[in-house]
Design an enzyme around this catalytic site. Sequence first.
Site: not given
Ligand code: APR
Length: 232
Positions: A91, A109, A120, A136, A139, A176-177, A202
């Site tokens: 992402q 993303h 273009c 660009c 073009c 990712t959250s 984390l």
């Molecule tokens: N190691 C492992 N995990 C980590 C660390 C680390 N050092 N630091 C933070 N995290 C975890 C957090 O606990 C959280 O769950 O990474 C996650 C980050 O979450 P977000 O900030 O919500 O990012 P993400 O999940 O990538 O967001 C998804 O949302 O805003 C849009 O397009 C954007 O691609 C992005 C999408």
Amino acid sequence: MTAIRNIVILTGAGISAESGLRTFRAEDGLWEDHRVEDVATPHAFRRDPELVQRFYDLRRENVLAAQPNPAHQALARLDREWPGELLIVTQNIDDLHERAGAQRVLHMHGEALSAWCTACDARHHWTGTLLDSPPCPACGAAALRPDIVWFGEMPYEMERIFAALARADLFVSIGTSGAVYPAAGFVQQAAGHGARTLELNLERSLGSSMFDETRLGPASEIVPAWVEEVLR
Ligand code: APR
């Protein structure tokens, strides 16, 4: 337990946090300083293109200044040594997976180091700024925008992602959250096709309960340990 042959890995901002790139939803996250509606929607770009271009010019600068960390390096090693299918669906708009040496990477993303011409439709590797409306290279039109998937736009290569999820024996989510779909739904899709599912993060994500296993810790520690295990 069925032998693991095909792996899909989803990564988010957390894997690049230890490279100095801010995540989105942490206390010091990007969405604390900026409203999504102001910088990350097509409507925002029409309303105030300068604000949006400035936001992504700064993110592009930060990406260029960042370095891959041990989590990126471990996934690059897995990419080199894994004999089965592997797809890293990120992402993230940074290029740290590729700079660590990973090749089987898909940016759902978009990419910070890419500019997209809305006149273009050409895409260009881009390391400079867009605020000054450069022409660009294909073009000549002053119609370049960040090659980023904004809220309300369709992520890239969804068919390829769904096909890989359907063949996966193992689905791993890193940093990712679980707050944003369709990525947050990949765990259910993979599980629905019989894959084992593992979360490396984390802290527990919004989707933790949907995973067979969750391991908590900084990506730079838990990802290399997991890769060591898989390649043993
Ligand atoms: N190691 C492992 N995990 C980590 C660390 C680390 N050092 N630091 C933070 N995290 C975890 C957090 O606990 C959280 O769950 O990474 C996650 C980050 O979450 P977000 O900030 O919500 O990012 P993400 O999940 O990538 O967001 C998804 O949302 O805003 C849009 O397009 C954007 O691609 C992005 C999408």
